[in-house]
Design a protein around this motif. Sequence first.
Motif, PDB file in Angstrom:
ATOM      1  N   ILE A  37     -72.249  43.858 -18.293  1.00 57.38           N
ATOM      2  CA  ILE A  37     -72.580  45.128 -17.648  1.00 57.38           C
ATOM      3  C   ILE A  37     -73.963  44.983 -17.007  1.00 57.38           C
ATOM      4  O   ILE A  37     -74.927  44.652 -17.699  1.00 57.38           O
ATOM      5  CB  ILE A  37     -72.628  46.297 -18.663  1.00 57.38           C
ATOM      6  CG1 ILE A  37     -71.347  46.393 -19.477  1.00 57.38           C
ATOM      7  CG2 ILE A  37     -73.004  47.598 -17.984  1.00 57.38           C
ATOM      8  CD1 ILE A  37     -70.149  46.904 -18.730  1.00 57.38           C
ATOM      9  N   VAL A  38     -74.042  45.196 -15.700  1.00 55.75           N
ATOM     10  CA  VAL A  38     -75.337  45.215 -15.025  1.00 55.75           C
ATOM     11  C   VAL A  38     -75.801  46.657 -15.051  1.00 55.75           C
ATOM     12  O   VAL A  38     -75.247  47.524 -14.392  1.00 55.75           O
ATOM     13  CB  VAL A  38     -75.233  44.683 -13.577  1.00 55.75           C
ATOM     14  CG1 VAL A  38     -76.592  44.768 -12.883  1.00 55.75           C
ATOM     15  CG2 VAL A  38     -74.707  43.245 -13.570  1.00 55.75           C
ATOM     16  N   ALA A  39     -76.839  46.916 -15.854  1.00 47.28           N
ATOM     17  CA  ALA A  39     -77.293  48.283 -16.078  1.00 47.28           C
ATOM     18  C   ALA A  39     -78.334  48.734 -15.076  1.00 47.28           C
ATOM     19  O   ALA A  39     -78.442  49.923 -14.785  1.00 47.28           O
ATOM     20  CB  ALA A  39     -77.846  48.418 -17.483  1.00 47.28           C
ATOM     21  N   GLN A  40     -79.112  47.804 -14.540  1.00 47.41           N
ATOM     22  CA  GLN A  40     -80.193  48.173 -13.632  1.00 47.41           C
ATOM     23  C   GLN A  40     -80.501  47.014 -12.703  1.00 47.41           C
ATOM     24  O   GLN A  40     -80.511  45.870 -13.123  1.00 47.41           O
ATOM     25  CB  GLN A  40     -81.446  48.533 -14.430  1.00 47.41           C
ATOM     26  CG  GLN A  40     -82.600  49.010 -13.595  1.00 47.41           C
ATOM     27  CD  GLN A  40     -83.776  49.429 -14.463  1.00 47.41           C
ATOM     28  OE1 GLN A  40     -83.679  49.562 -15.683  1.00 47.41           O
ATOM     29  NE2 GLN A  40     -84.908  49.645 -13.839  1.00 47.41           N
ATOM     30  N   VAL A  41     -80.737  47.341 -11.425  1.00 47.07           N
ATOM     31  CA  VAL A  41     -81.139  46.340 -10.432  1.00 47.07           C
ATOM     32  C   VAL A  41     -82.458  46.800  -9.837  1.00 47.07           C
ATOM     33  O   VAL A  41     -82.564  47.910  -9.322  1.00 47.07           O
ATOM     34  CB  VAL A  41     -80.082  46.205  -9.314  1.00 47.07           C
ATOM     35  CG1 VAL A  41     -80.544  45.213  -8.257  1.00 47.07           C
ATOM     36  CG2 VAL A  41     -78.736  45.799  -9.880  1.00 47.07           C
ATOM     37  N   THR A  42     -83.477  45.939  -9.924  1.00 45.80           N
ATOM     38  CA  THR A  42     -84.792  46.236  -9.361  1.00 45.80           C
ATOM     39  C   THR A  42     -85.109  45.192  -8.304  1.00 45.80           C
ATOM     40  O   THR A  42     -85.422  44.038  -8.644  1.00 45.80           O
ATOM     41  CB  THR A  42     -85.875  46.225 -10.459  1.00 45.80           C
ATOM     42  OG1 THR A  42     -85.495  47.131 -11.493  1.00 45.80           O
ATOM     43  CG2 THR A  42     -87.224  46.616  -9.886  1.00 45.80           C
ATOM     44  N   PRO A  43     -84.983  45.552  -7.014  1.00 41.08           N
ATOM     45  CA  PRO A  43     -85.279  44.586  -5.952  1.00 41.08           C
ATOM     46  C   PRO A  43     -86.761  44.228  -5.902  1.00 41.08           C
ATOM     47  O   PRO A  43     -87.615  45.054  -6.224  1.00 41.08           O
ATOM     48  CB  PRO A  43     -84.871  45.316  -4.670  1.00 41.08           C
ATOM     49  CG  PRO A  43     -83.998  46.436  -5.100  1.00 41.08           C
ATOM     50  CD  PRO A  43     -84.466  46.812  -6.479  1.00 41.08           C
ATOM     51  N   PHE A  44     -87.040  42.975  -5.532  1.00 43.15           N
ATOM     52  CA  PHE A  44     -88.400  42.520  -5.319  1.00 43.15           C
ATOM     53  C   PHE A  44     -88.715  42.623  -3.838  1.00 43.15           C
ATOM     54  O   PHE A  44     -87.939  42.149  -3.008  1.00 43.15           O
ATOM     55  CB  PHE A  44     -88.585  41.055  -5.743  1.00 43.15           C
ATOM     56  CG  PHE A  44     -88.311  40.791  -7.193  1.00 43.15           C
ATOM     57  CD1 PHE A  44     -88.731  41.654  -8.192  1.00 43.15           C
ATOM     58  CD2 PHE A  44     -87.660  39.628  -7.573  1.00 43.15           C
ATOM     59  CE1 PHE A  44     -88.498  41.384  -9.519  1.00 43.15           C
ATOM     60  CE2 PHE A  44     -87.423  39.339  -8.906  1.00 43.15           C
ATOM     61  CZ  PHE A  44     -87.830  40.223  -9.877  1.00 43.15           C
TER      62      PHE A  44
END
Length: 112
Positions: free
Chosen positions: A103-110
């Motif tokens: 499960i991918v819970a959060q994506v924070t782009p750089f």
Amino acid sequence: MADKKPKADKKPQQVYTLLVEVGRKNGDGLPAKSTGAALMCYASGVDEAEAVRETVAILKQADMAPLDVTGYGTREEREAQGHEIDDEEAELMDRARAENAVIVAQVTPFND
């Protein structure tokens, strides 16, 4: 009659919290100006190594470019370290275990 081999005890599935850093790849779905991202994942596995392998494989299938994975352990290990786990996070962990999934819970782009 042939002797039956005793079945080896199967290790239970655990859910591991993983932070995966990804680079850029065509079709990765990240914002155009980002240089990569950090993904908070919950992954099931009999051990952390299996959870990492499965997570990397799934992300590669999704056209992402995993660069580094940091493991934070199981829920029990995290709680023993003093991490607070809220209801939403606990539900995602339970879902990962029930579905034997990543499960991918959060994506924070750089953005550089």
